[in-house]
Scaffold this active site. Structure first.
Site, short mmCIF file in Angstrom:
data_model
loop_
_atom_site.label_atom_id
_atom_site.label_comp_id
_atom_site.label_asym_id
_atom_site.label_seq_id
_atom_site.Cartn_x
_atom_site.Cartn_y
_atom_site.Cartn_z
N GLY A 79 27.29 -18.70 17.27
CA GLY A 79 25.98 -18.78 17.91
C GLY A 79 25.70 -17.62 18.85
CB CYS A 137 23.23 -13.76 13.27
SG CYS A 137 24.35 -15.10 13.72
N GLY A 251 35.19 -8.96 3.63
CA GLY A 251 36.49 -9.33 3.09
C GLY A 251 37.49 -8.21 2.94
C1 FMN Z 1 33.79 -14.92 14.28
C2 FMN Z 1 32.75 -13.96 13.77
C3 FMN Z 1 31.76 -13.49 14.62
C4 FMN Z 1 30.78 -12.60 14.16
N1 FMN Z 1 29.83 -12.12 15.03
C5 FMN Z 1 28.91 -11.22 14.60
C6 FMN Z 1 27.96 -10.67 15.51
O1 FMN Z 1 27.96 -10.93 16.72
N2 FMN Z 1 27.04 -9.79 15.01
C7 FMN Z 1 27.03 -9.42 13.67
O2 FMN Z 1 26.19 -8.63 13.26
N3 FMN Z 1 27.96 -9.92 12.81
C8 FMN Z 1 28.88 -10.79 13.24
N4 FMN Z 1 29.82 -11.28 12.36
C9 FMN Z 1 29.82 -10.82 10.95
C10 FMN Z 1 30.85 -9.71 10.73
O3 FMN Z 1 30.58 -8.59 11.53
C11 FMN Z 1 30.86 -9.29 9.23
O4 FMN Z 1 29.57 -8.86 8.87
C12 FMN Z 1 31.28 -10.42 8.29
O5 FMN Z 1 32.24 -11.25 8.88
C13 FMN Z 1 31.80 -9.91 6.95
O6 FMN Z 1 32.92 -9.08 7.10
P1 FMN Z 1 34.45 -9.64 7.02
O7 FMN Z 1 34.54 -10.46 5.77
O8 FMN Z 1 35.31 -8.41 7.03
O9 FMN Z 1 34.64 -10.48 8.24
C14 FMN Z 1 30.80 -12.17 12.80
C15 FMN Z 1 31.80 -12.65 11.94
C16 FMN Z 1 32.77 -13.53 12.40
C17 FMN Z 1 33.85 -14.00 11.46
#
Ligand code: FMN
Length: 320
Positions: A79, A137, A251
């Protein structure tokens, strides 16, 4: 090891006017404000780090449960908890400057004016190198993703921010749309320096014994290896549609995962969920990229970007 090639190898990449030391960036929300990891990782060795999403004011985020583990990934509904832009500038930026970190600030708004105000404030702050516009988001009801799900909303927010800053502007796109490339094109037309994608996929998980949702917010964003093939496909589609750099994520947990994105067309990549599993992933990515480039006799990362060879596959398809 070919030491001559290693000495001349160029891992740097450019995102608009911003030069990154290498293509590996810590993704927003998975690396705090950067300083939380400074004891484990030399921040100056990263290509960049994206801050946790910032609003103008501090936010509490959602109550627990906010995170659920899923097969090959996780669901989160934090959030957008955060300290707000003023505390970030006062409390985090000075130390980040000392660490010589490349700081990309992830900004969030409920209205277009909030994005503009954040961009103005951060443009005057020393040590901010780029703005990532979080219009994607899936975990909050107001603003944000309503811009990112609409081509015109994307155009409006990017062009409004563009007018008030000379910092590189990087809208972060949502995968929760039917045609992500058309949104990327709108962002480019509005003056974005690059696009980053993907944010998380909207999902949910249910406790069958209680028949209640596992997350307090009922739905959350899916990240981690489970989403990677979809994210790679989306980066490929955007690469074919826009001329500005594409920053890929979703990922990534190894250098080969990162290479998939780069070969599909990403100029740089972000690593999110993998930080929770292995905070020391950064040196492995760096060394892995160097040894891949050495093995393939590649002198610069730029020689790799978007080099996917589909011709042979297409020929096989036509002749079968
Ligand atoms: C716990 C958590 C918090 C996140 N907070 C944000 C955020 O504040 N702003 C944003 O643009 N993306 C946020 N993301 C998304 C990540 O930056 C990323 O786009 C997404 O997790 C896909 O990449 P990954 O699979 O390597 O985690 C968040 C992801 C996770 C898991």
């Amino acid at each position: 090891m070919d030491w001559a090639l290693l000495n001349t190898m160029d891992l740097s990449v450019s995102i608009g006017s911003l030069r990154l030391r290498n293509p590996f960036i810590a993704a927003s929300g998975c690396f705090g404000y950067g300083l939380e990891y400074a004891g484990a990782v030399d921040l100056s060795t990263l290509g960049g780090l994206v801050s946790k999403g910032l609003f103008l004011k501090p936010r509490e985020g959602h109550p627990p449960e906010r995170i659920v583990e899923t097969p090959a990934g996780m669901l989160n509904a934090i959030g957008l908890q955060g300290i707000g832009v003023h505390r970030y500038i006062a409390e985090k930026l000075p130390e980040l400057r000392e660490h010589d970190a490349t700081n990309i600030v992830n900004i969030c708004g409920s209205t277009l004016d909030e994005y503009v105000e954040l961009a103005r404030i951060l443009s005057d702050a020393e040590g901010v190198h780029a703005l990532e516009l979080n219009i994607s988001c899936p975990n909050i009801k107001e603003g944000g993703i309503t811009f990112g799900c609409s081509p015109h909303g994307t155009f409006d927010v990017v062009s409004a921010v563009r007018k008030v800053t000379t910092l590189p502007v990087i809208p972060k796109l949502t995968p929760n749309v039917t045609d992500v490339a058309s949104i990327a094109k709108m962002a480019e037309d509005a003056g974005a320096d690059a696009v980053s994608l993907v944010n998380t996929f909207l999902g949910m998980a249910i406790d069958v014994e209680t028949r209640r949702p596992k997350l307090s917010n009922i739905v959350g964003g899916l990240s981690g290896p489970a989403i990677r093939p979809i994210a790679v496909r989306m980066v490929y589609e955007c690469r074919n549609r826009v001329k500005i750099p594409v920053i890929g994520m979703g990922g990534i947990a190894s250098v080969n995962d990162a290479l998939e994105f780069i070969i599909a067309g990403a100029t740089a990549v972000q690593v999110g969920t993998a930080n929770f599993v292995d905070p020391f992933i950064w040196s492995k990515l760096h060394d892995g990229l160097q040894s891949y480039m050495e093995r393939h006799r590649i002198g610069s990362v730029h020689e790799l970007i978007g080099t996917l060879d589909t011709a042979k596959r297409e020929k096989e398809w036509v002749s079968s």
